[in-house]
Every structure is written in C-alpha cells, then in structure tokens.
Design a protein around this motif. Structure first.
Motif, PDB file in Angstrom:
ATOM      1  N   ARG A 433       0.829  -1.200   0.000  1.00  0.00           N
ATOM      2  CA  ARG A 433       0.000   0.000   0.000  1.00  0.00           C
ATOM      3  C   ARG A 433       0.871   1.262   0.000  1.00  0.00           C
ATOM      4  N   ALA A 434       1.968   1.214   0.797  1.00  0.00           N
ATOM      5  CA  ALA A 434       2.810   2.408   0.948  1.00  0.00           C
ATOM      6  C   ALA A 434       3.552   2.758  -0.339  1.00  0.00           C
ATOM      7  N   VAL A 435       4.100   1.731  -1.013  1.00  0.00           N
ATOM      8  CA  VAL A 435       4.895   2.035  -2.223  1.00  0.00           C
ATOM      9  C   VAL A 435       4.008   2.500  -3.374  1.00  0.00           C
ATOM     10  N   ARG A 436       2.750   2.173  -3.342  1.00  0.00           N
ATOM     11  CA  ARG A 436       1.833   2.658  -4.380  1.00  0.00           C
ATOM     12  C   ARG A 436       1.470   4.122  -4.173  1.00  0.00           C
ATOM     13  N   GLU A 439       6.700   7.774  -3.059  1.00  0.00           N
ATOM     14  CA  GLU A 439       7.970   7.437  -3.691  1.00  0.00           C
ATOM     15  C   GLU A 439       9.005   7.124  -2.612  1.00  0.00           C
ATOM     16  N   ALA A 440       9.792   6.066  -2.780  1.00  0.00           N
ATOM     17  CA  ALA A 440      10.850   5.726  -1.837  1.00  0.00           C
ATOM     18  C   ALA A 440      11.854   4.806  -2.513  1.00  0.00           C
ATOM     19  N   GLU A 441      13.124   4.928  -2.126  1.00  0.00           N
ATOM     20  CA  GLU A 441      14.165   4.076  -2.688  1.00  0.00           C
ATOM     21  C   GLU A 441      14.209   2.733  -1.980  1.00  0.00           C
ATOM     22  N   LYS A 442      14.041   2.765  -0.668  1.00  0.00           N
ATOM     23  CA  LYS A 442      14.007   1.531   0.117  1.00  0.00           C
ATOM     24  C   LYS A 442      13.098   1.725   1.329  1.00  0.00           C
ATOM     25  N   LEU A 443      12.819   0.644   2.044  1.00  0.00           N
ATOM     26  CA  LEU A 443      11.885   0.694   3.176  1.00  0.00           C
ATOM     27  C   LEU A 443      12.527   0.067   4.410  1.00  0.00           C
ATOM     28  N   LEU A 444      12.153   0.619   5.561  1.00  0.00           N
ATOM     29  CA  LEU A 444      12.576   0.083   6.850  1.00  0.00           C
ATOM     30  C   LEU A 444      11.326  -0.293   7.636  1.00  0.00           C
ATOM     31  N   VAL A 445      11.297  -1.514   8.135  1.00  0.00           N
ATOM     32  CA  VAL A 445      10.152  -1.980   8.943  1.00  0.00           C
ATOM     33  C   VAL A 445      10.614  -2.178  10.381  1.00  0.00           C
ATOM     34  N   LEU A 446       9.956  -1.497  11.307  1.00  0.00           N
ATOM     35  CA  LEU A 446      10.223  -1.646  12.740  1.00  0.00           C
ATOM     36  C   LEU A 446       9.092  -2.473  13.341  1.00  0.00           C
ATOM     37  N   PHE A 469       8.686  -7.856  -6.501  1.00  0.00           N
ATOM     38  CA  PHE A 469       7.429  -7.307  -7.003  1.00  0.00           C
ATOM     39  C   PHE A 469       7.412  -5.776  -6.966  1.00  0.00           C
ATOM     40  N   ILE A 470       7.911  -5.190  -5.863  1.00  0.00           N
ATOM     41  CA  ILE A 470       7.856  -3.725  -5.720  1.00  0.00           C
ATOM     42  C   ILE A 470       9.124  -3.056  -6.245  1.00  0.00           C
TER      43      ILE A 470
END
Length: 492
Positions: A433-436, A439-446, A469-470
């Motif tokens: 949902r967030a990447v749609r 815009e972001a180069e990479k993601l961090l999940v806490l 996929f993303i």
C-alpha cells in the motif's frame, strides 16, 4: 461457623477481609482517591429529562451526571377515601410530569458509578443503623426476610410498632436485630432520629452538588453490618483505626467490644491469613476444585458466565455420579467466588449436564444454600431447557477485578492478540500500500523481535518475492519497545 474480620489500613487504602472457618469469603476495598458514594445523600439539580427512557440525569457534583429512573422517584401517598368518596387518582408515573429541567431534588446514591455509567439515584431516602433502616418518607414497618422464625418476626414487629407509634416514618428491621431487646432497638430509633434531623437541616441550607449526608467509612460500615454473635474477632492493624472502632462499638455494640483487637505484629495481617494469595487467585479466570474439576469464570459487560468442568476428576462409580459430585462441589465454590469477586448483575452457570432430575434439584438447592451466607441479595432460577442456571446478584460497586485491574494495554482488553504470522501478512500488505502511494528508494520496517524473527526465517521467501514485485529493498529491524501487534513501515 467461626468468622473473623481482618482490617488492613494504610494512608491511601483500607481493605477488609471476611474469613469464615479459615477461608476468605469477601474482600472490600476503599481508596482515599475513590471513596464509594452508595448511601450518600445529595442536593442535586435535574440536567436533562429523558421521556423515552423514563429517566432523568441529575447533577450531584460528581464527574458524571447521575441517573434517576421514574420508578425510583417518591410519589405523594394517596389518602384513603372516606365513606362515600371516590378514590383519589393514582399519582402519575410519567417522568416529564414528575421532574423538570433545572429542578432541585434531594437524592440518595444506590449504585456507584461503574465503567462509563454514572451513579444510580433514588429520592426514596433510607438511613441504616446497626439494627434498623429508617424510611423517612414511608410508613412501612417491615422485617428482613432473612429472619425466618415467625415468632421472632412477630416479636420484632410488635416492639417496633410500640417504638414508632408517634413517629410519622417507616422502619425496616435488619437481620442483625434477631434476638435483640427493645432497649437496643430504642437506642437505634433515637440515633436515626438525630441523623434525620441533621439531614433535614442540611436540605434547607445546602447548595446544589453538596453532600448532605455521608455514610460511614468502610471500617465502621463493616463493623456495623457484619459484627454479630458468630464473629469471633475483629483484628485491625492500625492503632488509630482500632481506637475509632472501639469508640463506635462501645457506643452501639458494647456487648461485643472485647472482640475487637489491635494487631501489632511485624508480619502483615493479610499475609498471616493467606489473604493476599487468595486475592491474586480471585483475579484468575480458572478456579480449581478439590476433586480435580475446575470452573472458568468470564466477566463481560452484559453478564458473567461460569463454566463447570470435570477436569482430572474421574470418579469411582459411573459418569452420572462423577458429574453430580463435581456439580455439587462447584455450586459451593461458585457461591464463594461470586461473593469474593463481588460479581453482580446477570450470571449464567453452565453446570455439567445431568440426566437425573433429582440430581439437578439437589445441585440447585446446594447453590441456594451456599448463597444464603452472602450479604448481597441473589435470586436463582431453575435449570433452563438448555441446562443452564440463570441467576442475578445485586450489583452496587465494581467487581474486585475491575477495582484492582485495568484493560491490558497490549490486547486492549480483548484477552487475545494477533499471532506473529498474522502481523507479518499485515506488514506485507502495508508495504504494498505504501509504495503505491509514496515514492521511496528503500523501506525500513520496525516491529517486535518475534515478528521480525518470523519474517527473516519462515517468511524469507515471501520477502524476496515482495522485494522483486515492488522493485525496492526492505530492511527489518527488531525493537523491544514494540508490542507484538505494533509495527511501522518507514519510507527512506
């Protein structure tokens, strides 16, 4: 039956334990920050009249407006018609004709605020003493139903008839009055008369939101209501409170004054009798039975349910006998747990199914017999077609659990939390949902350590597919501050 009353006093909290035959039966708690209001008399002002509910909300100076139902509003007595006269019309019951917004009323609290609900009120004032309850606006002369001997009931009623001959007020004779002399009852009549005169004076002078009459503190209420001939000792661990009780008992119950003791021991009085451990157990859902069976008690907003299980008890004869014995033991335990946990309202008991009608009758009688020792009124109904026992127990204050506990911050009171697997899949959906959206180069999940461990081990394949996929890299970081259901997806 031997009974002891134990009183533990600290600057901010007072606790009273009723112990019968060495077993804790009841715990009462009063905190200085949250003293109960039941029995207090206030001058209030009607805030809002609700015709659809046949009730009104009244401001009595508490945090929330209190609730006054039409059935709890005193109506003027209808005079008896003289010979040849038509009977006077029955007073109206419509709330709109009984009260108006802005009207000042004298009310008494009959139920403390519970949860989000305000206090419950009545205008039918009653003031208790050791042996009597004064009904200032009534002419009733009644005797407690717990006094079953007809001769004793007649004796008490005759004595009160003489004592209240000239008083335009009503009285109810309490259970404690059984076997008492006319002189003892006369002292209570004098005491109640003085209290009522003070209340009447306060009614005229008090401002709206003022407490005109406050019931006794928890310590003195318990001594007044619980101290009887079968109470062996009242032990209190505070010298100051001991002296207050002594003065009260010397004035109102002098024959039992020697049974009040000060406990000076180093070891806490509740520890000495194992009360602390019993209170901890009373906060658990499961209650073990001596036979090996157990109860499961669930308290909800609407009702309390009690489920009876045989557990490890196999019996010695046959299944019906095993079930019967377990249910008999459960009936005794349920009565004690309701009193100990202060559970009220609607209670549904699911005994183990019994085929024998006589067994069902004996279990029901055992439950009623065990409830007879309870100071709070309870009503038990017959087995329903589904084999359930429905009963009610009067509720005036919060249950023990709700007094001592609060909803779990992790599960918000649900009693369960989402599994690590469920949270993993929620995180994957949130990433998509967030990447749609951004815009972001990479993601961090806490997330919590357990969830991150599962993602990196059991769900590593799913993570690789998601990254492909993303088209972005995802990094996972465990944080001890996160509960299992909590997580954040950060766009970098």
């Amino acid at each position: 039956m031997s009974e002891e009353i134990l009183i533990n006093v600290t600057p901010r909290e007072t606790r009273v334990a009723v112990v019968e035959n060495g077993m804790l039966q009841e715990v009462l708690i009063e905190r200085s920050s949250r003293r109960g209001y039941v029995g207090n008399i206030y001058k209030g002002r009607v805030q809002r009249v609700m015709p659809g509910m046949q009730a009104a909300f009244v401001d009595i100076g508490l945090d929330r407006a209190a609730f006054l139902h039409a059935s709890d509003i005193l109506r003027p007595a209808v005079p008896e018609p003289l010979d040849g006269e038509e009977p006077a019309p029955v007073p109206t019951t419509a709330i709109g004709e009984l009260l108006r917004e802005g009207q000042e009323v004298i009310v008494q609290v009959v139920k403390d605020p519970i949860g989000t609900k305000g206090a419950r009120l009545t205008t039918q004032i009653s003031i208790p003493s050791r042996y009597l309850v004064l009904l200032p606006h009534g002419r009733v002369l009644g005797v407690s139903a717990r006094i079953e001997d007809e001769d004793e009931r007649a004796r008490l009623k005759a004595m009160m008839g003489e004592l209240s001959l000239d008083a335009p007020m009503g009285y109810i004779v309490r259970t404690n009055a059984e076997g008492q002399s006319q002189e003892a009852l006369a002292k209570d009549v004098v005491y109640l008369d003085k209290v009522w005169n003070a209340v009447r004076a306060g009614m005229a002078e008090a401002r709206v939101g003022t407490c005109i009459y406050e019931d006794l503190s928890l310590i003195l209420r318990c001594v007044r209501d619980y101290m009887r001939e079968d109470v062996e000792k009242v032990r209190v661990d505070s010298r100051e409170s001991f002296e207050r009780i002594q003065r009260f008992v010397t004035r109102f119950i002098p024959e039992l004054a020697e049974r009040v003791e000060h406990y000076p021991g180093e070891r806490p009085i509740f520890d000495l009798y194992g009360v602390e451990d019993e209170v901890l157990r009373a906060m658990q859902k499961q209650v073990p039975l001596k036979s090996g069976g157990y109860l499961v008690i669930d308290q909800t907003e609407a009702m309390t349910t009690v489920d009876v299980n045989t557990g490890a008890f196999l019996g010695h004869r046959n299944l019906e006998d095993t079930v019967f014995r377990t249910n008999l033991e459960a009936a005794q335990s349920i009565a004690r747990q309701l009193r100990l946990r202060n559970l009220g309202g609607i209670i549904i008991i699911d005994f183990i199914d019994m085929q024998d009608a006589e067994h069902r009758r004996q279990v029901l009688r055992q439950l009623e017999k065990s409830l007879a020792h309870d100071h709070t009124k309870a009503t038990v109904h017959e087995f329903s077609p589904l084999g359930l026992v429905e009963m009610t127990r009067k509720r005036t204050t919060d249950s023990l659990v709700r007094q001592l506990c609060e909803p779990c911050p992790t599960c918000a009171g649900r009693g369960s939390i989402k599994t690590a697997e469920t949270v993993c899949y929620e995180i994957f959906r949130e990433i998509t949902r967030a990447v749609r959206q951004f815009e972001a180069e990479k993601l961090l999940v806490l997330a919590s350590a357990r969830v991150v461990t599962r993602i990196l081990e059991e769900e590593s394949g799913a993570v690789a597919e998601l990254e492909e996929f993303i088209g972005k890299t995802i990094r996972f970081q465990a944080d001890e501050q996160y509960a299992q259901e909590q997580y954040d997806v950060v766009l970098l």
